[in-house]
Write a protein that holds these residues in place. Structure first.
Motif, mmCIF file in Angstrom:
data_model
loop_
_atom_site.group_PDB
_atom_site.id
_atom_site.type_symbol
_atom_site.label_atom_id
_atom_site.label_comp_id
_atom_site.label_asym_id
_atom_site.label_seq_id
_atom_site.Cartn_x
_atom_site.Cartn_y
_atom_site.Cartn_z
ATOM 1 N N GLY A 143 59.936 9.887 30.548
ATOM 2 C CA GLY A 143 58.945 9.260 31.416
ATOM 3 C C GLY A 143 57.573 9.891 31.267
ATOM 4 O O GLY A 143 57.421 11.004 30.754
ATOM 5 N N VAL A 144 56.557 9.175 31.742
ATOM 6 C CA VAL A 144 55.160 9.542 31.497
ATOM 7 C C VAL A 144 54.429 9.798 32.810
ATOM 8 O O VAL A 144 54.558 9.018 33.772
ATOM 9 N N LEU A 145 53.655 10.877 32.838
ATOM 10 C CA LEU A 145 52.769 11.191 33.965
ATOM 11 C C LEU A 145 51.325 10.966 33.525
ATOM 12 O O LEU A 145 50.906 11.470 32.480
ATOM 13 N N PRO A 195 45.234 19.168 31.647
ATOM 14 C CA PRO A 195 46.144 19.224 30.497
ATOM 15 C C PRO A 195 46.997 20.494 30.469
ATOM 16 O O PRO A 195 48.196 20.435 30.149
ATOM 17 N N LEU A 196 46.397 21.635 30.800
ATOM 18 C CA LEU A 196 47.176 22.876 30.807
ATOM 19 C C LEU A 196 48.198 22.875 31.939
ATOM 20 O O LEU A 196 49.318 23.376 31.762
ATOM 21 N N ALA A 197 47.833 22.326 33.095
ATOM 22 C CA ALA A 197 48.793 22.246 34.201
ATOM 23 C C ALA A 197 49.978 21.372 33.824
ATOM 24 O O ALA A 197 51.128 21.668 34.191
ATOM 25 N N MET A 198 49.726 20.292 33.081
ATOM 26 C CA MET A 198 50.830 19.446 32.610
ATOM 27 C C MET A 198 51.732 20.220 31.659
ATOM 28 O O MET A 198 52.968 20.152 31.759
ATOM 29 N N THR A 199 51.137 20.946 30.739
ATOM 30 C CA THR A 199 51.918 21.745 29.794
ATOM 31 C C THR A 199 52.745 22.793 30.538
ATOM 32 O O THR A 199 53.932 22.988 30.239
ATOM 33 N N ASP A 200 52.130 23.455 31.523
ATOM 34 C CA ASP A 200 52.837 24.468 32.298
ATOM 35 C C ASP A 200 53.975 23.869 33.114
ATOM 36 O O ASP A 200 54.937 24.569 33.451
ATOM 37 N N ALA A 201 53.861 22.568 33.444
ATOM 38 C CA ALA A 201 54.925 21.894 34.190
ATOM 39 C C ALA A 201 56.057 21.420 33.290
ATOM 40 O O ALA A 201 57.007 20.792 33.768
ATOM 41 N N GLY A 202 55.967 21.706 31.996
ATOM 42 C CA GLY A 202 57.041 21.372 31.078
ATOM 43 C C GLY A 202 56.883 20.049 30.364
ATOM 44 O O GLY A 202 57.792 19.620 29.641
ATOM 45 N N LEU A 203 55.739 19.387 30.535
ATOM 46 C CA LEU A 203 55.518 18.127 29.849
ATOM 47 C C LEU A 203 55.101 18.371 28.400
ATOM 48 O O LEU A 203 54.553 19.429 28.069
ATOM 49 N N VAL A 269 47.572 12.590 29.991
ATOM 50 C CA VAL A 269 48.884 11.949 29.898
ATOM 51 C C VAL A 269 49.866 12.964 29.332
ATOM 52 O O VAL A 269 49.580 13.623 28.328
ATOM 53 N N GLY A 270 51.020 13.085 29.982
ATOM 54 C CA GLY A 270 52.075 13.962 29.481
ATOM 55 C C GLY A 270 53.430 13.303 29.627
ATOM 56 O O GLY A 270 53.620 12.455 30.515
ATOM 57 N N ARG A 271 54.357 13.671 28.777
ATOM 58 C CA ARG A 271 55.678 13.047 28.777
ATOM 59 C C ARG A 271 56.755 14.077 29.072
ATOM 60 O O ARG A 271 56.698 15.210 28.572
ATOM 61 N N ARG A 272 57.709 13.688 29.901
ATOM 62 C CA ARG A 272 58.851 14.568 30.137
ATOM 63 C C ARG A 272 59.769 14.524 28.905
ATOM 64 O O ARG A 272 60.070 13.446 28.391
ATOM 65 N N PRO A 273 60.205 15.670 28.438
ATOM 66 C CA PRO A 273 61.037 15.662 27.224
ATOM 67 C C PRO A 273 62.324 14.882 27.413
ATOM 68 O O PRO A 273 62.900 14.843 28.508
ATOM 69 N N GLU A 274 62.748 14.240 26.343
ATOM 70 C CA GLU A 274 64.080 13.633 26.338
ATOM 71 C C GLU A 274 65.128 14.731 26.389
ATOM 72 O O GLU A 274 64.901 15.847 25.948
#
Length: 275
Positions: A143-145, A195-203, A269-274
């Motif tokens: 899914g996408v945030l 963008p960094l907050a998304m990366t830190d959230a695991g996206l 835009v960030g995506r949760r890993p499959e």
């Protein structure tokens, strides 16, 4: 359309959203925001491949125009959950479930949504990074945030052309307005960190763009400044902006000779890993 509530245990004291949806100018404010921003937002959302059957979550839904666009895309078998602390301006739609909730504490669930969207929300919340983590956790795998917020750090660069009197009033207004928001828990520079907050959230696959437009006096962007000045008049006067400056500002925002840049909007835009 149904109306429900979300609940959750508070972890830190919530901030206070600077703008009140119950004020007389609030309906105009959300309408102008939609006119200014919806084309950019829906362009980004369309690139995410929103389609029939998706479940979407719109956080801080405001006037509900983005939720309505999403509902039209996911029809006939999808669902959009539109969440706002005061959802009175959200439009009725058969596929929109309106939720009244304080997003600083609301439980967003786990792995429920194909897409989660938040625009001009997280910048106002002291708990913005924790809310972003909960939004990421609410995504299904894959899914996408999508998060958009204004960068409010360069207020002295916004007004491109007007009279010296309007320029002084405009800067006084912007400085006071952003100062009020920061006092209420907002961050003027948060957009730069999304963008960094998304990366830190695991996206993963995180991307970002900056959207900026030139607004002319009398058009929606400048009229938004005038609307905000009316909605926040008492607080602005209390912060040292004069009634004369507010009158000059409002006249200047109606003048076609005025040109001002919008606040730069960072959309990430960030995506949760499959799995």
């Amino acid at each position: 359309m149904t109306m429900t509530t979300m609940s959750g245990a508070p972890t830190v004291p919530p901030g206070r959203y600077t703008f009140d949806n119950a004020t007389p100018d609030a309906a105009q404010q959300v309408r102008l925001l939609a006119e200014i921003l919806d084309a950019h937002t829906t362009d980004v959302l369309a690139l995410q491949g929103v389609e029939a059957g998706w479940a979407c979550l719109d956080l801080g839904a405001g006037g509900g125009t983005v939720a309505t666009w999403l509902a039209d895309q996911v029809s006939p078998s999808g669902l959009v959950v539109a969440v706002d602390q005061d959802p009175r301006h959200i439009r009725t739609h058969d596929l929109i479930n309106v939720v009244k909730a304080d997003l600083t504490v609301a439980d967003l669930g786990k792995e429920l949504y194909d897409l989660v969207h938040a625009r001009l929300l997280l910048m106002h919340l002291p708990q913005r990074e924790e809310v972003l983590r909960r939004a990421a956790a609410a995504l299904k795998p894959g899914g996408v945030l999508v998060v958009s917020d204004w960068d409010c750090r360069r207020l002295d660069e916004m007004l491109l052309r007007s009279t010296a009197e309007v320029a002084a009033a405009f800067l006084a207004f912007q400085t006071a307005l952003v100062g009020l928001a920061v006092d209420n828990g907002a961050s003027a520079e948060w957009a730069n960190r999304i963008p960094l907050a998304m990366t830190d959230a695991g996206l993963v696959d995180v991307t970002a763009r900056v959207h900026n437009e030139l607004w002319q006096g009398g058009t929606a962007g400048c009229l938004l400044h005038a609307s905000n000045s009316r909605q926040m008049e008492a607080a602005l006067l209390g912060r040292g902006v004069t009634a004369e400056q507010l009158a000059v500002l409002r006249d200047g925002m109606q003048d076609p000779a005025t040109f001002a840049w919008s606040y730069p909007m960072v959309t990430a835009v960030g995506r949760r890993p499959e799995r």
